[in-house]
Design a protein around this motif. Structure first.
Motif, short mmCIF file in Angstrom:
data_model
loop_
_atom_site.label_atom_id
_atom_site.label_comp_id
_atom_site.label_asym_id
_atom_site.label_seq_id
_atom_site.Cartn_x
_atom_site.Cartn_y
_atom_site.Cartn_z
N ARG A 119 1.01 -1.20 0.00
CA ARG A 119 0.00 -0.12 0.14
C ARG A 119 0.67 1.19 0.04
NH1 ARG A 119 -4.92 -1.20 4.38
NH2 ARG A 119 -5.90 -2.98 3.14
N GLY A 120 0.38 2.05 -0.88
CA GLY A 120 1.42 3.63 -1.04
C GLY A 120 2.84 3.45 -1.64
N LEU A 121 3.58 4.30 -1.19
CA LEU A 121 4.81 4.64 -1.88
C LEU A 121 5.86 3.87 -0.88
CD1 LEU A 121 6.39 6.14 -3.95
CD2 LEU A 121 6.75 7.98 -2.24
N TYR A 122 6.55 3.20 -1.38
CA TYR A 122 7.68 2.50 -0.60
C TYR A 122 9.00 2.88 -1.32
CZ TYR A 122 10.81 -0.58 1.93
OH TYR A 122 11.94 -0.83 2.67
N VAL A 123 10.14 3.30 -0.60
CA VAL A 123 11.59 3.50 -1.21
C VAL A 123 12.50 2.68 -0.72
CG1 VAL A 123 13.18 5.25 -1.71
CG2 VAL A 123 10.85 6.08 -1.92
N VAL A 163 8.00 1.54 -9.53
CA VAL A 163 7.48 2.54 -10.20
C VAL A 163 8.24 2.76 -11.65
CG1 VAL A 163 7.21 5.00 -10.12
CG2 VAL A 163 6.51 3.46 -8.19
N SER A 164 8.01 3.10 -12.63
CA SER A 164 8.69 3.36 -13.69
C SER A 164 9.03 4.86 -13.97
CB SER A 164 8.36 2.55 -14.97
OG SER A 164 6.99 3.26 -15.41
N PHE A 165 10.22 5.17 -14.35
CA PHE A 165 10.34 6.63 -14.84
C PHE A 165 10.93 6.79 -16.27
CE2 PHE A 165 11.28 5.75 -10.21
CZ PHE A 165 10.66 6.90 -9.72
N SER A 204 18.30 23.23 -18.31
CA SER A 204 17.02 22.82 -19.31
C SER A 204 16.75 21.45 -19.08
CB SER A 204 17.31 23.44 -20.67
OG SER A 204 16.22 22.82 -21.64
N GLN A 205 17.88 20.80 -19.33
CA GLN A 205 17.64 19.18 -19.05
C GLN A 205 17.10 18.94 -17.47
OE1 GLN A 205 21.42 17.88 -20.84
NE2 GLN A 205 20.30 16.25 -21.24
N LEU A 206 17.56 19.57 -16.64
CA LEU A 206 17.27 19.47 -15.26
C LEU A 206 15.62 19.66 -14.95
CD1 LEU A 206 17.99 18.67 -12.54
CD2 LEU A 206 18.87 20.73 -12.06
N ARG A 207 15.43 20.78 -15.70
CA ARG A 207 14.07 21.46 -15.46
C ARG A 207 13.24 20.23 -15.93
NH1 ARG A 207 16.26 26.71 -16.25
NH2 ARG A 207 16.03 26.59 -18.49
N THR A 208 13.56 19.57 -17.16
CA THR A 208 12.67 18.59 -17.55
C THR A 208 12.74 17.33 -16.92
OG1 THR A 208 13.20 19.07 -19.77
CG2 THR A 208 12.65 16.85 -19.63
N PHE A 209 13.60 17.01 -15.94
CA PHE A 209 13.90 15.64 -15.02
C PHE A 209 12.95 16.22 -14.07
CE2 PHE A 209 18.37 15.21 -16.41
CZ PHE A 209 18.12 14.55 -17.78
N ILE A 210 12.86 17.21 -13.50
CA ILE A 210 11.98 17.87 -12.36
C ILE A 210 10.46 17.72 -12.92
CG2 ILE A 210 11.31 19.61 -10.83
CD1 ILE A 210 14.29 20.52 -10.70
N SER A 211 10.30 17.96 -13.92
CA SER A 211 8.94 18.08 -14.40
C SER A 211 8.30 16.46 -14.56
CB SER A 211 8.68 18.82 -15.80
OG SER A 211 9.01 20.03 -15.78
N ASP A 212 9.25 15.91 -14.94
CA ASP A 212 8.93 14.26 -15.24
C ASP A 212 8.78 13.60 -13.76
OD1 ASP A 212 9.59 14.45 -17.93
OD2 ASP A 212 11.39 13.34 -17.63
N LEU A 213 9.67 14.23 -12.67
CA LEU A 213 9.36 13.66 -11.35
C LEU A 213 8.01 13.96 -10.84
CD1 LEU A 213 10.78 12.11 -9.27
CD2 LEU A 213 11.89 14.02 -8.40
N ARG A 214 7.69 15.34 -10.99
CA ARG A 214 6.27 15.84 -10.52
C ARG A 214 5.42 15.23 -11.09
NH1 ARG A 214 6.68 22.34 -9.94
NH2 ARG A 214 4.99 21.78 -8.44
N ARG A 215 5.27 14.92 -12.33
CA ARG A 215 4.05 14.31 -13.03
C ARG A 215 4.12 12.73 -12.58
NH1 ARG A 215 6.02 17.06 -17.79
NH2 ARG A 215 7.30 15.03 -18.56
N THR A 216 5.12 11.98 -12.34
CA THR A 216 5.11 10.82 -11.99
C THR A 216 4.38 10.74 -10.60
OG1 THR A 216 7.28 10.12 -12.90
CG2 THR A 216 6.50 8.57 -11.07
N PHE A 217 4.70 11.56 -9.55
CA PHE A 217 4.11 11.61 -8.18
C PHE A 217 2.85 12.08 -8.44
CE2 PHE A 217 8.26 10.98 -6.81
CZ PHE A 217 8.12 10.23 -5.61
N GLU A 218 2.24 12.91 -9.47
CA GLU A 218 1.05 13.29 -9.49
C GLU A 218 0.04 12.19 -10.15
OE1 GLU A 218 1.23 16.36 -12.31
OE2 GLU A 218 1.92 17.99 -10.93
N ARG A 219 0.75 11.32 -11.10
CA ARG A 219 -0.01 10.07 -11.17
C ARG A 219 -0.35 9.21 -10.15
NH1 ARG A 219 3.45 10.55 -15.98
NH2 ARG A 219 4.97 8.93 -15.03
N LEU A 220 0.42 9.08 -9.29
CA LEU A 220 0.68 8.15 -8.14
C LEU A 220 -0.48 8.84 -6.95
CD1 LEU A 220 4.15 7.23 -7.78
CD2 LEU A 220 2.45 5.70 -8.77
N GLY A 221 -0.78 9.97 -7.37
CA GLY A 221 -1.80 10.57 -6.34
C GLY A 221 -1.10 11.26 -5.14
#
Length: 268
Positions: free
Chosen positions: A125-129, A144-146, A187-204
């Motif tokens: 259940r939920g997020l585990y790292v 979780v896939s990135f 610029s690439q780093l901002r893309t990675f940050i956006s990817d990361l935020r979208r990933t967690f948004e998909r996870l709720g």
């Protein structure tokens, strides 16, 4: 816990199965007698821990452990063998435990209490790292896939920093191994940050990544993690620590060294 026993000796496999069932009465235990059968199981069933004989015809237990992990990376491996001389080779495969036949119920209990990867049922259940061993992320028991490998590494570094706000310059230095900080990399780093935020948004879990001017951080309260449990003194997290921390990342070595020296967070 879901256990798999692999031994070409039917008698030895049946004997070990009885011991495993005694040590983990609420779990399930399946027995196969060849590497081929074990790999077939991996194609269809999740396995929390595999008890592997080493001396088997054809594919031996050491090779089987590698092939099983290719199919089920989160599977723990416990070698059970009559040949103590294999111990060094077994540890090189990042096995959770190495038992000499005949394994007792106490031996198996100890092995089950010190698994490298938390069993799926305990992180379903939920997020585990997972930080001990290789860095991995699970949600509801599934990896979780990135979109990009650097996105995953970005999260790993934020986890390592335990909620501290990390500057863009520091992140560039880490993700590009101390190469120059250029507009292109920013610029690439901002893309990675956006990817990361979208990933967690998909996870709720949009609140898990904190973005502020000049930096980014992880919300520690949103993350269940073996590393955080260890520095918090949780026994189950302590049992999973085997001296390895985020093995795939060069920048994790200072934290790994502190953990190896007995460090358990500030004030310890």
């Amino acid at each position: 816990m879901r256990s798999l026993i692999v031994d070409d000796s039917m008698l030895a496999a049946a004997s070990l199965a009885k011991v495993v069932e005694q040590a983990d009465p609420k779990g399930s235990c399946r027995v196969v007698n060849s590497a081929a059968e074990a790999l077939d199981v991996c194609e269809t069933d999740p396995i929390d821990v595999a008890f592997l004989d080493i001396e088997m015809p054809g594919v031996n237990g050491l090779v089987l452990a590698q092939r099983m992990r290719e199919r089920l990376p989160e599977t723990n491996v416990v070698f059970v063998t009559g040949y103590p001389g294999y111990a060094l080779d077994a540890w090189k495969t990042q096995a959770s435990s190495f038992l000499v036949k005949p394994a007792s119920e106490q031996d198996v209990r100890q092995a089950l209490s010190s698994l490298r990867v938390m069993p799926t049922r305990l992180r379903e259940r939920g997020l585990y790292v997972q930080c001990f061993g290789n860095f991995e992320v699970f949600f509801d028991g599934k990896p979780v896939s990135f979109e990009r490998s650097h996105t995953k590494e970005l999260l790993a570094y934020l986890i390592d920093r335990r909620g501290a706000l990390v500057s863009m310059g520091e992140l560039v230095s880490v993700l590009w191994e101390e190469q120059p900080d250029t507009p292109s990399r920013r610029s690439q780093l901002r893309t990675f940050i956006s990817d990361l935020r979208r990933t967690f948004e998909r996870l709720g879990l949009p609140q898990a990544i904190i973005r502020r001017r000049g930096g980014v951080a992880v919300s520690v309260s949103s993350v269940e993690c073996d590393y955080y449990g260890f520095i918090g003194g949780l026994p189950e997290a302590t049992a999973r620590y085997h001296g390895e921390y985020m093995l795939q990342y060069w920048w994790a070595e200072p934290t790994a060294a502190r953990l190896a020296s007995g460090w358990a967070g500030e004030g310890a």
